[in-house]
Design a protein around this motif. Structure first.
Motif, PDB file in Angstrom:
ATOM      1  N   GLN A 165      -5.694  33.645 -21.999  1.00  0.00           N
ATOM      2  CA  GLN A 165      -5.384  33.249 -20.583  1.00  0.00           C
ATOM      3  C   GLN A 165      -4.232  32.566 -20.505  1.00  0.00           C
ATOM      4  N   TYR A 166      -3.363  32.684 -19.458  1.00  0.00           N
ATOM      5  CA  TYR A 166      -2.109  31.951 -19.239  1.00  0.00           C
ATOM      6  C   TYR A 166      -2.140  31.703 -17.558  1.00  0.00           C
ATOM      7  N   TYR A 167      -2.400  30.481 -17.210  1.00  0.00           N
ATOM      8  CA  TYR A 167      -2.291  30.145 -16.018  1.00  0.00           C
ATOM      9  C   TYR A 167      -1.562  28.917 -15.554  1.00  0.00           C
ATOM     10  N   GLN A 168      -0.674  29.287 -14.581  1.00  0.00           N
ATOM     11  CA  GLN A 168       0.265  28.314 -13.960  1.00  0.00           C
ATOM     12  C   GLN A 168       0.060  28.391 -12.361  1.00  0.00           C
ATOM     13  N   GLY A 169       0.521  27.256 -11.666  1.00  0.00           N
ATOM     14  CA  GLY A 169       0.469  27.186 -10.405  1.00  0.00           C
ATOM     15  C   GLY A 169       1.747  26.919  -9.492  1.00  0.00           C
ATOM     16  N   TRP A 170       2.975  27.010 -10.472  1.00  0.00           N
ATOM     17  CA  TRP A 170       3.943  26.577  -9.739  1.00  0.00           C
ATOM     18  C   TRP A 170       4.698  27.417  -8.634  1.00  0.00           C
ATOM     19  N   ILE A 171       4.258  28.809  -8.657  1.00  0.00           N
ATOM     20  CA  ILE A 171       4.667  29.528  -7.555  1.00  0.00           C
ATOM     21  C   ILE A 171       3.949  29.331  -6.144  1.00  0.00           C
ATOM     22  N   ASN A 172       2.860  28.761  -6.330  1.00  0.00           N
ATOM     23  CA  ASN A 172       1.961  28.696  -5.238  1.00  0.00           C
ATOM     24  C   ASN A 172       2.629  28.114  -4.020  1.00  0.00           C
ATOM     25  N   PRO A 173       3.476  27.222  -4.157  1.00  0.00           N
ATOM     26  CA  PRO A 173       4.117  26.452  -2.948  1.00  0.00           C
ATOM     27  C   PRO A 173       5.573  27.282  -2.539  1.00  0.00           C
ATOM     28  N   ILE A 174       5.918  28.127  -3.241  1.00  0.00           N
ATOM     29  CA  ILE A 174       7.014  29.017  -2.976  1.00  0.00           C
ATOM     30  C   ILE A 174       6.583  30.324  -2.238  1.00  0.00           C
ATOM     31  N   ILE A 175       5.448  31.006  -2.810  1.00  0.00           N
ATOM     32  CA  ILE A 175       5.100  32.329  -2.389  1.00  0.00           C
ATOM     33  C   ILE A 175       4.542  32.246  -0.796  1.00  0.00           C
ATOM     34  N   HIS A 176       4.332  31.222  -0.294  1.00  0.00           N
ATOM     35  CA  HIS A 176       3.802  31.472   0.798  1.00  0.00           C
ATOM     36  C   HIS A 176       4.818  31.016   2.006  1.00  0.00           C
ATOM     37  N   ASP A 177       5.828  30.955   1.481  1.00  0.00           N
ATOM     38  CA  ASP A 177       6.971  30.540   2.523  1.00  0.00           C
ATOM     39  C   ASP A 177       8.063  31.649   2.275  1.00  0.00           C
ATOM     40  N   LYS A 178       8.483  32.421   3.284  1.00  0.00           N
ATOM     41  CA  LYS A 178       9.025  33.675   3.343  1.00  0.00           C
ATOM     42  C   LYS A 178      10.485  33.358   2.903  1.00  0.00           C
ATOM     43  N   GLU A 179      11.006  32.486   3.341  1.00  0.00           N
ATOM     44  CA  GLU A 179      12.551  32.047   2.872  1.00  0.00           C
ATOM     45  C   GLU A 179      12.800  31.462   1.337  1.00  0.00           C
ATOM     46  N   LYS A 180      11.614  30.764   0.924  1.00  0.00           N
ATOM     47  CA  LYS A 180      11.542  30.466  -0.573  1.00  0.00           C
ATOM     48  C   LYS A 180      11.556  31.670  -1.390  1.00  0.00           C
ATOM     49  N   ARG A 181      10.468  32.251  -0.978  1.00  0.00           N
ATOM     50  CA  ARG A 181      10.092  33.440  -1.769  1.00  0.00           C
ATOM     51  C   ARG A 181      11.136  34.647  -2.061  1.00  0.00           C
ATOM     52  N   SER A 182      12.108  34.684  -1.005  1.00  0.00           N
ATOM     53  CA  SER A 182      12.984  35.616  -1.057  1.00  0.00           C
ATOM     54  C   SER A 182      14.358  35.064  -1.589  1.00  0.00           C
ATOM     55  N   SER A 183      14.441  33.764  -1.833  1.00  0.00           N
ATOM     56  CA  SER A 183      15.596  33.173  -2.493  1.00  0.00           C
ATOM     57  C   SER A 183      15.422  32.772  -3.944  1.00  0.00           C
ATOM     58  N   THR A 184      14.184  32.867  -4.571  1.00  0.00           N
ATOM     59  CA  THR A 184      13.910  32.470  -6.056  1.00  0.00           C
ATOM     60  C   THR A 184      14.478  33.835  -7.021  1.00  0.00           C
ATOM     61  N   TRP A 185      15.141  33.120  -7.620  1.00  0.00           N
ATOM     62  CA  TRP A 185      15.445  34.332  -8.798  1.00  0.00           C
ATOM     63  C   TRP A 185      14.324  35.039  -9.589  1.00  0.00           C
TER      64      TRP A 185
END
Length: 378
Positions: A165-185
């Protein structure tokens, strides 16, 4: 013996991975960082290289400039190995050019953005005979190496079940924001490849299970999660595994496991026992055998394998994080020397050393005077 001359591509001033690689390269006094390209903006790269105390003549504009100038140097003065710490899409073209020009390579993972690119590198390395390492970092932990050796020695018997198992949560605050998820490399297929979660951390888990078990995964069944229609990259996934040795397993990876930091857990179960290791507590390897108490193995002890002990830099009871602790003390002293005091307690003072000596003497006195109470301060 002279140190290996190391160059670095990427890993500039704001890079966590850059710090990790520079510290790692210094630990056994085998390498000397002599130059590189730390940032795509030349001025930033130059300024950062100067902060590291490097010769400005070896702080290059780009990879082409580096190769051209290093090839002009005498063999004994030339950079020997180069670490590639750039975003994924640059790994292949950079590594290819380096091997073509007879440099050894250390490359971050994922190795490339496609398997076809990876095969080109494999063929090129075979042709050139250069050393090429990929930094699946967690395989370097002493207790992971102990696990590998114990499995090879048959301590837990024939493997039956693998659970990683490899669990992280760092994308959670990014993925729900359309602008952020479309600008993260990381979520851009043009820069990251076809996968985010599996490509970034799932590959660590996949490499780990083959590394410790000594078996290859022969079949997989995957279920990935993208959450949003406009997100082209997986951010969570579960993969069922079937191994060459008839064992079965599951690989679970997520970057939306809310609240998780870097929860990488490896569990291998055999017919005679099981082994469990957790990256967030890497000094403990758990051995589980039916009808026997749980055993906890720790690094540095003579009961560990030679492979584990070779990678153990400290005596038992000293976590590897002590290197960071010592580094923080050096930082505090450097700030004081430079007149940049920031925090009280940034490094131990002379007075603290003196008080330690008082404690030693008073302790001896208490014993000699018949085990009596003695005030530390008169």
């Amino acid at each position: 013996m002279s140190k290996i001359k190391l160059g670095i591509l990427g890993g500039g001033e704001d890079s966590l991975i850059g710090v990790l690689h520079r510290v790692a390269s210094s630990m056994f006094d085998k390498y000397e960082v002599v130059g590189g390209v730390f940032d795509p903006t030349y001025d930033k790269s130059l300024n950062f290289g100067k902060k590291l105390g490097l010769d400005p003549d070896r702080l290059y504009r780009d990879l082409d400039h580096l190769v051209e100038e290093e090839n002009k140097r005498a063999e004994e003065d030339r950079i020997q190995v180069i670490s590639v710490l750039t975003p994924n899409f640059l790994h292949f073209p950079m590594a290819k050019k380096l091997v073509e020009n007879n440099f050894h390579v250390i490359c971050e993972k994922p190795l490339t953005t496609t398997y076809e690119e990876a095969k080109v590198l494999v063929d090129l390395q075979a042709e050139k005979g250069k050393i090429f390492g990929v930094t699946y970092t967690y395989t370097g932990y002493p207790m992971v190496r102990q696990m590998k050796q114990m499995i090879a020695d048959g301590v837990i018997g024939k493997i039956q079940k693998v659970d990683v198992q490899y669990y992280q949560g760092w994308i959670n605050p990014i993925i729900h924001d359309k602008e952020k998820r479309s600008s993260t490399w990381r979520l851009d297929p043009g820069k990251s490849g076809i996968s985010c979660c599996i490509g970034d951390i799932g590959t660590h888990a996949f490499n780990m299970v083959e590394y410790v078990t000594g078996q290859q995964v022969e079949q997989i069944l995957a279920d990935l999660n993208y959450l949003y229609e406009d997100n082209p990259m997986d951010i969570d996934g579960t993969v069922l595994l079937r191994f060459s040795g008839k064992a079965k397993g599951v690989l679970r990876a997520s970057q939306i496991a809310t609240g998780e930091e870097n929860n990488f857990t490896v569990q291998i179960y055999g017919e005679k026992g099981g082994l469990k290791w957790q990256q967030e507590n890497p000094n403990y390897l758990y051995l589980m055998v039916d009808g026997k108490p749980l055993q906890v193995l720790k690094p540095g002890h003579v009961y560990n394998s030679d492979f584990s002990l070779e990678g153990t830099k400290l005596p038992p009871g000293h976590p590897e994080g002590i290197f960071d602790s010592m580094g923080n003390i050096y930082l505090g002293i450097a700030n004081a020397i430079n007149g940049k005091k920031k925090f009280d307690g940034a490094y131990p003072l002379l007075q603290e050393g003196a008080r330690g000596m008082k404690f030693i003497e008073k302790t001896v006195a208490s014993h000699k005077e018949g085990n009596v109470w003695i005030k530390l301060d008169d």
